[in-house]
Design an enzyme around this catalytic site. Structure first.
Site, PDB file in Angstrom:
ATOM      1  N   SER A   1     -16.413   1.531   8.261  1.00 36.20           N
ATOM      2  CA  SER A   1     -15.077   1.479   8.845  1.00 36.20           C
ATOM      3  C   SER A   1     -14.416   2.843   8.638  1.00 36.20           C
ATOM      4  CB  SER A   1     -14.287   0.370   8.170  1.00 36.20           C
ATOM      5  OG  SER A   1     -12.950   0.402   8.603  1.00 36.20           O
TER       6      SER A   1
ATOM      7  N   HIS B   1      -3.887  -9.734   3.441  1.00 32.18           N
ATOM      8  CA  HIS B   1      -4.710  -8.870   4.277  1.00 32.18           C
ATOM      9  C   HIS B   1      -3.781  -8.096   5.173  1.00 32.18           C
ATOM     10  CE1 HIS B   1      -8.405 -10.755   3.396  1.00 32.18           C
ATOM     11  NE2 HIS B   1      -8.174 -11.868   4.046  1.00 32.18           N
TER      12      HIS B   1
ATOM     13  N   ALA C   1      -1.943 -12.704  -2.460  1.00 31.28           N
ATOM     14  CA  ALA C   1      -2.541 -11.460  -1.998  1.00 31.28           C
ATOM     15  C   ALA C   1      -2.427 -11.448  -0.490  1.00 31.28           C
ATOM     16  CB  ALA C   1      -3.995 -11.376  -2.431  1.00 31.28           C
TER      17      ALA C   1
ATOM     18  N   ASP D   1      -8.373  -5.721  -1.592  1.00 31.75           N
ATOM     19  CA  ASP D   1      -7.860  -4.626  -0.758  1.00 31.75           C
ATOM     20  C   ASP D   1      -8.963  -3.738  -0.213  1.00 31.75           C
ATOM     21  OD1 ASP D   1      -5.272  -5.497  -1.545  1.00 31.75           O
ATOM     22  OD2 ASP D   1      -5.462  -4.319  -3.371  1.00 31.75           O
TER      23      ASP D   1
HETATM   24  P1  GDP Z   1      -7.886  -6.772   2.281  1.00 33.57           P
HETATM   25  O1  GDP Z   1      -7.077  -7.561   1.337  1.00 33.57           O
HETATM   26  O2  GDP Z   1      -9.293  -6.591   1.802  1.00 33.57           O
HETATM   27  O3  GDP Z   1      -7.822  -7.250   3.678  1.00 33.57           O
HETATM   28  O4  GDP Z   1      -7.299  -5.307   2.260  1.00 33.57           O
HETATM   29  P2  GDP Z   1      -5.826  -4.819   2.633  1.00 33.57           P
HETATM   30  O5  GDP Z   1      -5.537  -5.219   3.992  1.00 33.57           O
HETATM   31  O6  GDP Z   1      -4.850  -5.165   1.597  1.00 33.57           O
HETATM   32  O7  GDP Z   1      -6.026  -3.267   2.462  1.00 33.57           O
HETATM   33  C1  GDP Z   1      -6.716  -2.551   3.306  1.00 33.57           C
HETATM   34  C2  GDP Z   1      -5.808  -1.474   3.848  1.00 33.57           C
HETATM   35  O8  GDP Z   1      -6.599  -0.492   4.380  1.00 33.57           O
HETATM   36  C3  GDP Z   1      -4.930  -1.945   4.996  1.00 33.57           C
HETATM   37  O9  GDP Z   1      -3.749  -1.195   5.038  1.00 33.57           O
HETATM   38  C4  GDP Z   1      -5.776  -1.667   6.216  1.00 33.57           C
HETATM   39  O10 GDP Z   1      -5.040  -1.479   7.409  1.00 33.57           O
HETATM   40  C5  GDP Z   1      -6.438  -0.413   5.795  1.00 33.57           C
HETATM   41  N1  GDP Z   1      -7.779  -0.184   6.291  1.00 33.57           N
HETATM   42  C6  GDP Z   1      -8.794  -1.076   6.484  1.00 33.57           C
HETATM   43  N2  GDP Z   1      -9.906  -0.423   6.849  1.00 33.57           N
HETATM   44  C7  GDP Z   1      -9.584   0.889   6.890  1.00 33.57           C
HETATM   45  C8  GDP Z   1     -10.318   2.079   7.170  1.00 33.57           C
HETATM   46  O11 GDP Z   1     -11.510   2.062   7.454  1.00 33.57           O
HETATM   47  N3  GDP Z   1      -9.641   3.254   7.081  1.00 33.57           N
HETATM   48  C9  GDP Z   1      -8.326   3.333   6.742  1.00 33.57           C
HETATM   49  N4  GDP Z   1      -7.750   4.510   6.660  1.00 33.57           N
HETATM   50  N5  GDP Z   1      -7.608   2.229   6.444  1.00 33.57           N
HETATM   51  C10 GDP Z   1      -8.235   1.051   6.529  1.00 33.57           C
END
Ligand code: GDP
Length: 430
Positions: free
Chosen positions: A413, A40, A38, A12
């Site tokens: 980010s 994304h 899991a 995440d």
């Molecule tokens: P992954 O499994 O590593 O792809 O992570 P996830 O998608 O489960 O979790 C990342 C969450 O953080 C998602 O809801 C994304 O939209 C959000 N996200 C990713 N980068 C950023 C960021 O820089 N800022 C914010 N606020 N949210 C982010």
């Protein structure tokens, strides 16, 4: 050129977003491990999507999306996902499934549930997607490769042997209904028809793609700390989440991987059990959880509230090292803008001794965080596109994290969207 996007932490970290961003310039995106356990989360012009099995290149029309041999392929879930994205206006993506990829069998999902029930309090916090039973069978050599679905005789012979064993467990250990071979044969025939147009020798395809100078992006799930070998065993996933494994799953030489972008979150979050040294609780945790990610820290697949904590330099340094990081993407930094002061875990205290080396699980469980507090920046950094325009305390936070982990932070980010990214020149970048 092969690039890998992987996680430094417990998952995440925002890998989906970074992959989605890089997928725009990639000819091929490869999902290399894990299954539909899991997910994304990706936000782009088509909307917000939770991808579980599909590679993140599915939003770029010219990208070929490969499902590597190391993936636990849940066939119906894959097709639900394709339906979901195409129903929201995404053009039908180009997909290739490795002919050596194995299929999650319906009984893997059942065994996952039954085993969690049996273990009750001592359970692993599985998402019950069948992943652990799937990988157990794969390495016990009783799994089913996608190419085998096309050989009825082979399927029948193998099932005759496998189901004897499964049914003994169902009857005597779990006291559950037995598996009917006929039904499994029918299901596998359905799976075969579904995957038929996509099955290919993806290793040969990738070899040719690399000869032709194409850009290939390897996409990992979860992060280093959930790696079956190098993570917080046994509270790990049942596959390898590290970049090295992407070469195995893709069937390409490891030396082809030229760039390893490790996604590292500006604070910590974890799903499921296991030692989590910098974890916080109570109101402080609720606030971070609710402000975290994009709309709160809740699992993309399960909706489970994620455990949260401060940035852990010890775990992140280790996480980056095991991945073989060439670049760190430091993510979700915007979320910390509400804090006056930001604690960071700089070392662990284990049996009265301080260390910055991430230990084995047995010792990790005894570790207490050594915290250092940095000043917050108390502002919203979303929309900022240049590193110099970030508030001074925000830059200091990034530079402190970089110094502690020892790997170059070249991307920051500051929001969930593709455009919310700041490129940075790092003094550590060779
Ligand atoms: P992954 O499994 O590593 O792809 O992570 P996830 O998608 O489960 O979790 C990342 C969450 O953080 C998602 O809801 C994304 O939209 C959000 N996200 C990713 N980068 C950023 C960021 O820089 N800022 C914010 N606020 N949210 C982010």
């Amino acid at each position: 050129m092969v690039k890998a996007v992987v996680g430094a932490n417990w998952g995440d970290e925002g890998k989906g977003k970074i992959t989605d961003m890089l997928a725009q310039d990639a000819d091929v995106v490869v999902r290399f491990q894990g299954g539909a356990n899991a997910g994304h989360t990706i936000k782009n012009k088509y909307g917000k999507f939770a991808l579980h099995t599909l590679p993140s290149g599915v939003f770029s029309e010219n990208t070929v999306n490969v499902i590597g041999s190391g993936v636990a392929l849940n066939v119906p879930r894959l097709f639900e996902e394709i339906k979901d994205i195409t129903s929201k206006g995404v053009p039908m993506p180009k997909i290739m499934i490795s002919d050596r990829c194995q299929v999650v069998m319906p009984y893997h999902i059942l065994f996952d549930q039954y085993e969690e029930e049996r273990l009750a309090g001592a359970a692993f916090g599985s998402t019950k997607s069948g992943i652990a039973p799937f990988y157990s069978d794969k390495f016990a050599k009783i799994g089913f490769q996608v190419n085998e679905l096309f050989d009825d005789e082979l399927i029948k012979g193998k099932l005759d042997r496998v189901l004897v064993q499964k049914n003994v467990l169902l009857e005597h250990l779990y006291h559950k209904p037995l598996i009917s071979e006929e039904e499994i044969i029918k299901t596998l025939a359905e799976y075969r028809d579904m995957v038929a147009p996509y099955v290919a020798d993806t290793s040969s395809f990738l070899e040719q793609a690399l000869r032709d100078g194409k850009t290939v992006l390897m996409e990992g799930q979860l992060g280093t700390l959930k790696d079956a070998d190098h993570g917080i065993y046994p509270m790990v996933t049942s596959s390898n989440t590290i970049a090295a494994y992407s070469a195995v799953s893709a069937g390409i030489p490891p030396y082809e991987i030229g760039q390893i972008i490790t996604v590292c979150k500006a604070y910590s979050s974890a799903v499921g059990g296991g030692a989590f040294v910098s974890e916080i609780f109570g109101d402080e945790a609720d606030e971070l959880r609710n402000r975290g990610g994009d709309g709160g820290e809740y699992g993309a697949t399960t909706g489970r509230p994620r455990r949260v904590g401060w940035f852990d330099c010890v775990a992140s340094k280790y996480g980056c090292r095991i991945q073989g990081t060439t670049d760190v993407a430091f993510t979700v930094l915007d979320v910390l803008g509400y804090l006056d002061e930001i604690p960071v875990c700089v070392a662990y205290e284990i049996d009265g001794k301080e260390t910055t080396d991430f230990p084995v699980t047995r010792l990790l469980e005894k570790a207490k965080p050594v915290l250092k507090t940095l000043p917050g920046w108390k502002s919203d950094i979303r929309g900022i596109t240049k590193y110099e325009d970030l508030p001074e305390n925000c830059r200091k936070y990034i530079e402190f994290a970089e110094e502690q982990i020892g790997y170059p932070i070249t991307m920051i980010s500051n929001g969930p969207a593709r455009e919310d990214i700041i490129m940075r020149k790092s003094p550590l970048k060779k």
